[in-house]
Design an enzyme around this catalytic site. Structure first.
Site, mmCIF file in Angstrom:
data_model
loop_
_atom_site.group_PDB
_atom_site.id
_atom_site.type_symbol
_atom_site.label_atom_id
_atom_site.label_comp_id
_atom_site.label_asym_id
_atom_site.label_seq_id
_atom_site.Cartn_x
_atom_site.Cartn_y
_atom_site.Cartn_z
ATOM 1 N N ASP A 1 -11.233 7.547 -9.526
ATOM 2 C CA ASP A 1 -9.932 7.469 -10.178
ATOM 3 C C ASP A 1 -9.876 6.159 -10.962
ATOM 4 O O ASP A 1 -10.001 5.084 -10.374
ATOM 5 C CB ASP A 1 -8.885 7.457 -9.038
ATOM 6 C CG ASP A 1 -7.496 7.740 -9.532
ATOM 7 O OD1 ASP A 1 -7.340 8.020 -10.725
ATOM 8 O OD2 ASP A 1 -6.565 7.658 -8.708
ATOM 9 N N ASP B 1 -8.562 10.761 -16.488
ATOM 10 C CA ASP B 1 -8.919 9.561 -15.732
ATOM 11 C C ASP B 1 -9.445 9.819 -14.328
ATOM 12 O O ASP B 1 -9.533 8.894 -13.533
ATOM 13 C CB ASP B 1 -7.720 8.603 -15.670
ATOM 14 C CG ASP B 1 -6.562 9.179 -14.868
ATOM 15 O OD1 ASP B 1 -6.526 10.403 -14.684
ATOM 16 O OD2 ASP B 1 -5.707 8.404 -14.432
ATOM 17 N N GLU B 2 -9.792 11.070 -14.017
ATOM 18 C CA GLU B 2 -10.279 11.387 -12.677
ATOM 19 C C GLU B 2 -11.456 12.338 -12.733
ATOM 20 O O GLU B 2 -11.495 13.212 -13.593
ATOM 21 C CB GLU B 2 -9.180 12.099 -11.860
ATOM 22 C CG GLU B 2 -8.102 11.191 -11.344
ATOM 23 C CD GLU B 2 -7.138 11.974 -10.458
ATOM 24 O OE1 GLU B 2 -5.958 11.642 -10.459
ATOM 25 O OE2 GLU B 2 -7.577 12.927 -9.783
#
Length: 415
Positions: free
Chosen positions: A13, A146-147
DNA sequence: TCTGGGGTCCTAGGACCC
DNA sequence: TCTGGGGTCCTAGGACCC
């Protein structure tokens, strides 16, 4: 003969991703309350104002980091319906946070700097950090910008220290290339890895092993399980279940009786840390949509012209998205949000696949006729579902399935 | 002057077919 | 004489996630 590898799944993350990317360009904002959301890019404005103030020098994109603080727009006096996408920790200190209306945030922290979202920039860094991971561990599942989930199981070194060594390597490679930090959790499956990545933010690593269930997972609130949202949590709480440990103590029979077959079984497995879902490296989109919230609520009759133009534009945007990405679809839908925030959807499945703006507009127009339109509208959306790759569509046995039989008949029917 | 935009998946009823 | 039962598609709504 060596023992078979133990399944090790990582969840990575990026830390405060949007804000961190902005700080790469505007390092002068470090430590200040900054809010990202609403409106449009202001680079040109910023540089234009800079040029007006200092006409002797030629200002370019490379000078963004040199823009003095008083050139940045502030939250103070903001009007509009935008919401906060991300806020820096300095801004959160004032009580503002994700999903909060910008006007409300302006009251809490008027001095905060307001940056408009810049998805092109975030996508660029997203691709970069994912490419870096792929060099080390190729089995990656995208979970938004973003992950990611990463399967460490068969990566050389992926078993060392429960995955910590590989996690550290990836963290360092991302930081060296981009200057961005991330948090990583490594566990026996995706469910636990996702929870683990939250344990040590920012820039942290946490390792969860089978035996850690009782000590690390059971004390957590049920809400920490990915898939338990506000509604499920409320229902669980109403039965006196607040922690994952309490959830684990309920019998599978009771959970099934209370939450239904599927959800009940899933809740039981989740509480016991069981999750067999594989890391999926690629997937096909199911639908594409565009929607917009109006600057002021619109009335179907009184604001007909304005609404019609917006409606057509949304259809053109979805059509362009489909064409650019190479898809066609046959279920056309609309979404309306009224001034009281209630939502209505209508959809219609065509006998052919299309990515044509006029065909979409015609079908969506028919949907609109079936919707209640007494209340004022706040949002309008257009969706195309039941997607098929445009190449696959060409292989359909009946080629007319990809074309309107008479395109002209579908244009604004009796309108 | 509270509350964005783009997605996925699940449920449930009805139509329709065999 | 009264009523099965599965399977699939379509539609509407809703929960949830990033």
């Amino acid at each position: 003969m060596s023992a078979p590898p133990i399944r090790r799944i990582a969840h990575l993350d990026m830390d405060a991703f949007y804000a961190s990317v902005e700080l790469l360009r505007y390092p002068q904002l470090k430590g200040l309350p900054v809010v990202i959301g609403g409106g449009r890019r202001r680079e040109d404005d910023l540089l234009g104002r800079l040029a007006a103030a200092y006409p002797d020098k030629e200002w370019t994109q490379d000078d963004l980091g040199a823009i003095p603080l008083d050139f940045f727009p502030r939250l103070s006096g903001y009007t509009g319906r935008g919401v906060i996408t991300t806020a820096t920790y300095a801004a959160r200190h004032f009580g503002v946070g994700s999903a909060m209306g910008l006007m409300k945030a302006a009251k809490l922290c008027p001095q905060a700097i307001l940056l408009p979202v810049d998805f092109a920039q975030y996508r660029h860094y997203s691709q970069r950090f994912k490419a870096i991971i792929a060099e080390v561990a190729p089995v990656i599942e995208n979970r938004g910008v973003d992950e990611v989930y990463i399967d460490f199981t068969n990566v050389p070194g992926g078993q060392r220290e429960g995955g910590r060594v590989l996690a550290r390597l990836i963290q360092k490679a991302i930081f060296d290339d981009t200057g961005l930090t991330c948090s990583v959790g490594v566990a026996p499956n995706k469910l636990l890895a996702k929870m683990a990545s939250e344990f040590n933010k920012p820039n942290g690593i946490s390792i969860v092993l089978e035996d850690d269930l009782q000590g690390l997972i059971w004390p957590l609130a049920c809400r920490k399980i990915n898939g338990i949202g506000p509604k499920s949590d409320e229902k669980l709480q109403s039965h006196g279940i607040h922690t994952i440990g309490q959830l684990a103590q309920r019998s599978p029979d009771w959970l099934v009786a209370t939450f239904g077959n599927k959800t009940g079984a899933w809740l039981h497995n989740a509480a016991w840390g069981r999750d067999e879902r594989p890391v999926v490296t690629s997937s096909e989109p199911v639908s594409m949509s565009r929607e917009t919230t109006f600057e002021r609520d619109l009335h179907a009759v009184r604001d007909r012209a304005e609404l019609g133009a917006l409606f057509t534009r949304l259809c053109e945007q979805v059509a362009a998205d489909l064409q650019r990405k190479g898809y066609v679809g046959k279920t056309i839908g609309i979404k309306l949000r009224f001034d009281d925030f209630s939502i209505v959807t209508r959809d219609h499945t065509l006998p052919y696949y299309t990515a044509d703006a006029a065909a979409i507009r015609a079908a969506a127009g028919q949907c609109l006729k079936r919707a209640p339109l007494a209340k004022r509208l706040r949002l309008l959306g257009v969706r195309v579902g039941s997607l098929l790759g445009a190449q696959d569509a060409k292989l359909l046995s009946n080629p007319t399935e990809t074309l309107p039989h008479d395109p002209n008949a579908l244009l604004f029917p009796d309108d």
